[in-house]
Design a protein around this motif. Structure first.
Motif, short mmCIF file in Angstrom:
data_model
loop_
_atom_site.label_atom_id
_atom_site.label_comp_id
_atom_site.label_asym_id
_atom_site.label_seq_id
_atom_site.Cartn_x
_atom_site.Cartn_y
_atom_site.Cartn_z
N ARG A 37 -1.93 -3.16 3.51
CA ARG A 37 -2.34 -2.58 2.23
C ARG A 37 -3.34 -1.45 2.46
NH1 ARG A 37 -5.16 -6.81 -0.66
NH2 ARG A 37 -3.26 -8.01 -0.38
N HIS A 65 2.66 4.50 -9.70
CA HIS A 65 2.58 3.35 -10.60
C HIS A 65 2.26 2.05 -9.86
CE1 HIS A 65 6.62 3.30 -8.95
NE2 HIS A 65 6.67 2.01 -9.26
N VAL A 66 2.33 2.05 -8.53
CA VAL A 66 2.04 0.85 -7.75
C VAL A 66 0.58 0.88 -7.35
CG1 VAL A 66 2.60 -0.45 -5.65
CG2 VAL A 66 4.41 0.72 -6.90
N ASP A 71 1.57 -5.82 -6.44
CA ASP A 71 2.69 -4.87 -6.46
C ASP A 71 2.84 -4.18 -5.10
OD1 ASP A 71 3.16 -5.50 -9.11
OD2 ASP A 71 1.98 -3.79 -9.86
N GLY A 74 4.27 -6.57 -2.59
CA GLY A 74 5.71 -6.70 -2.77
C GLY A 74 6.45 -5.53 -2.15
N TYR A 75 5.95 -4.33 -2.35
CA TYR A 75 6.56 -3.14 -1.77
C TYR A 75 6.54 -3.23 -0.24
CZ TYR A 75 7.31 1.64 -0.30
OH TYR A 75 7.80 2.75 0.32
#
Length: 167
Positions: A37, A65-66, A71, A74-75
């Protein structure tokens, strides 16, 4: 460089016609997602700096938008993959829980030897190819001569040709 998550190798059946099942179990240790991340966010933070204005376009992936951790996680899970350099799945060790012994023989079998990165007891902080080549050369010496590697922890002078190399 030294992942905490670990995969496994499992047989699908006793038949040799079936390939093994090899789940890498990436991201089972939460520290990995924290690192990834951060690795995704830092370049975006750099690109958002004013000096980058003339060069910056719209973010393509994961997209502006992420933003939430979940989120982004998840990506990361959906789009990243390993470099396919697994090791240690058949680690050479001493003791009852070892899969391969000092001669790289797979315990409980007559002939198979683990002569690849699977026999490495630990992941090296380098590309593993050179280590695998060294192991293969040493295994060839062992198979030809019948000698074995010295016990782990007993170093050697790798320049001396007749002495075994240890991991």
């Amino acid at each position: 460089m030294h992942p905490k998550s670990g995969g496994e190798v499992r047989l699908r059946s006793v038949g040799p016609q079936h390939s093994p099942r090899i789940p890498f179990n990436c991201y089972t240790d939460p520290r990995h997602l924290l690192t990834m991340r951060e690795g995704f966010r830092r370049p975006g933070d750099l690109a958002a700096q004013n000096p980058m204005d003339p060069f910056r376009g719209n973010e393509l992936a994961p997209g502006s938008h992420v933003n939430a951790d979940a989120d982004l996680d998840g990506y990361i899970r959906r789009t990243t993959m390993t470099a396919h350099h697994p090791c240690g799945t058949c680690a050479m060790r001493s003791g009852s829980n070892a899969v391969a012994g000092p001669e790289l023989r797979v315990k409980g079998t007559e002939g198979p030897r683990a002569v690849d990165a699977s026999a490495m007891p630990r992941l090296v902080t380098a590309h593993i190819k050179a280590c695998v080549v060294m192991m293969a050369e040493k295994a060839a010496d062992i198979i030809r001569s019948g000698s074995s590697l010295s016990p782990m922890g007993q170093g050697c002078n790798p320049v001396t040709a007749n002495r075994p190399l240890t991991m």
